[in-house]
Design an enzyme around this catalytic site. Structure first.
Site, short mmCIF file in Angstrom:
data_model
loop_
_atom_site.label_atom_id
_atom_site.label_comp_id
_atom_site.label_asym_id
_atom_site.label_seq_id
_atom_site.Cartn_x
_atom_site.Cartn_y
_atom_site.Cartn_z
N ASP A 128 16.15 9.35 46.41
CA ASP A 128 17.66 9.33 47.18
C ASP A 128 17.16 10.76 47.75
O ASP A 128 18.42 10.44 48.40
CB ASP A 128 17.65 10.94 45.60
N HIS B 128 15.15 12.57 42.42
CA HIS B 128 14.10 11.16 42.60
C HIS B 128 13.79 11.34 43.85
O HIS B 128 14.46 11.05 44.90
CB HIS B 128 14.41 10.15 42.78
C1 XLS Z 1 18.70 6.72 33.49
C2 XLS Z 1 17.91 7.45 33.81
C3 XLS Z 1 17.29 8.60 35.17
C4 XLS Z 1 16.20 9.51 34.89
C5 XLS Z 1 15.53 9.58 36.28
O1 XLS Z 1 19.07 6.40 32.98
O2 XLS Z 1 18.51 8.43 32.85
O3 XLS Z 1 18.68 8.75 35.69
O4 XLS Z 1 17.14 10.78 34.53
O5 XLS Z 1 14.59 8.50 35.92
#
Ligand code: XLS
Ligand code: NI
Ligand code: NI
EC number: 5.3.1.5
Length: 438
Positions: free
Chosen positions: A102, A99
């Site tokens: 991140d 993301h």
């Molecule tokens: C959250 C999601 C997230 C997505 C990406 O539950 O799995 O991590 O994979 O935003």
């Protein structure tokens, strides 16, 4: 600087190996059904769990001991990039996913936030070029910051909608810059708490408007990644709009978005929706939208997204069965470990062990599923069970020649009806035998 200690690249040693830092099943070069394991599985490391997450939970602070935590701000962001590429090398994994939030800290303005991001994206690009590692997908975090309290694309506040658009615009530019193979939308705050204050119709229309704008902008800048939506039924929102594969499919269809999107199916999201992982994968596959997977597993005793590393061979086998039967396999997608080590596994080496466990589990699932396909196990089961549609009245039904009048005429003279057993317990035992003996 080494963040994972003196660990050398993890290699395949075979099932007899007792080396905890070796693969027992994942042999990247082993060819299965015409493709190497590396090509079938396209493993990816998830930045948020392995480099940004700390092991905190609602009752306690983080427990993870991470060498990069000695830094703050942009120095911390840079150290995490080093750590990411070190881990990719240790695991011999080709892909990663992140993301925007991140990889770089938010500044006090959108301008400053974007400058931070640009700098880290440039650093990541250098590392990608020197290492040959690739970006499976990127995405925008539109759920952590308090501004998204009412949602992002489905917010009640148009200013936030605009902000979210600016964020995704930037993320698409970065995806293009880094050659991302996919771009993911997981709508963490795209849902609602109560109908008492929600304009459901407007929110869904706005979500579709937002996604169309993303498609248009990607086209405009020549970013040809596959767009993916990641369904999830609950958490953080009570009612998430992208509840599961079927719900998401009908949304995409209604708003003419189907040509532009596939699905990123996550195991733990499937179980939260009351489905199995393989149900979600099958539903996506038969509708031509199986794009990628977030590999993890939930805990059946807990009702939330525990994001554990996948170790359940039954599930990885049935998941790989769907992927092998998908046209083009996993295609441009991959097996992304959207998974985190447990809070008690706080040493850096646990992250390595966790990925080895996940990779071996998927490799094993791949081997078993391939063998079952070669042996036509499920084809034979289905041929048998649905044999009545091959000839006679069944053939009339599937060819479209039957109607209620011809079916009534048939039913009136067809007495008694004979059913045959589904043999489910026997079939479960057959699957077990394949898992054990392949
Ligand atoms: C959250 C999601 C997230 C997505 C990406 O539950 O799995 O991590 O994979 O935003
Ligand atoms: Ni996910
Ligand atoms: Ni998840």
């Amino acid at each position: 600087m080494s963040y994972f200690g003196s660990v050398s690249t993890v290699r395949f040693e075979g099932r007899q190996s007792t080396n905890p830092l070796a693969f027992k099943f994942y042999n990247p070069d082993q060819v299965i059904l015409g493709k190497s394991m590396r090509e079938h599985l396209r493993f990816a490391v998830a930045y948020w769990h392995s480099f940004t997450g700390s092991g905190s939970d609602p009752f306690g602070v983080g427990t993870a001991i991470r060498g990069w935590d000695q830094y703050t701000g942009m120095d911390l962001a840079k150290a995490r990039v080093e750590a990411c590429f070190e881990l990719l090398n240790i695991l011999d994994v080709d892909y990663f996913a992140f993301h925007d939030r991140d990889i770089a800290p938010e500044g006090s303005t959108l301008q400053e936030t974007n400058r931070n991001l640009d700098a880290i994206v440039a650093l990541i690009k250098e590392h990608m070029q020197s290492s040959g590692k690739k970006l499976l997908w990127n995405t925008a975090n539109m759920f952590t910051n308090p501004r998204f309290v009412h949602g992002a694309a489905t917010t009640s506040n148009a200013d936030v909608f605009a902000y979210a658009a600016a964020q995704v615009k930037k993320a698409l530019e970065h995806g293009k810059e880094l050659g991302a193979e996919n771009y993911v939308f997981w709508g963490g705050r795209e849902g609602y708490e109560s109908l008492l204050n929600t304009d459901l119709g407007l929110e869904l229309d706005n979500l579709a408007r937002f996604l169309h704008m993303a498609v248009d902008y990607a086209k405009e800048i020549g970013f040809d990644a596959q767009f993916l939506i990641e369904p999830k039924p609950k958490e953080p929102s009570k009612h998430q709009y992208d509840f599961d594969a079927q719900t998401t499919l009908s949304f995409l269809q209604k708003y003419n978005l189907l040509p532009h999107f596939k699905l990123n199916i996550e195991a733990n999201h499937a179980t939260l929706a009351g489905h199995t992982f393989e149900h979600e994968l099958r539903m996506s596959r038969i509708n031509g939208v199986l794009g990628s997977i977030d590999a993890n597993q939930g805990d059946m005793l807990l009702g939330w997204d525990t994001d554990e590393f996948p170790t359940d061979l039954y599930s990885t086998t049935l998941a790989m069965y769907e992927i092998l039967l998908n046209e083009g396999g996993i295609g441009r997608g991959g097996v992304n470990f959207d998974a985190k080590v447990r809070r008690q596994s706080f040493e850096p080496i646990d992250v390595v062990h966790a990925h080895i466990a996940g990779m071996d589990s998927f490799a094993r699932g791949l081997q078993v599923a391939a063998k079952m396909i070669e042996d036509r196990v499920f084809d034979d089961i289905l041929d048998n069970r649905y044999g009545s549609y091959k000839s006679g009245i069944g053939a009339e039904i599937v060819s479209g020649r039957a109607n209620f009048k011809t079916l009534e005429a048939y039913a009136l003279q067809n007495n008694p009806i004979v059913n045959t057993s589904g043999r489910l317990e026997h079939i479960r035992n057959v699957v077990n035998q394949y898992i054990i003996n392949t």
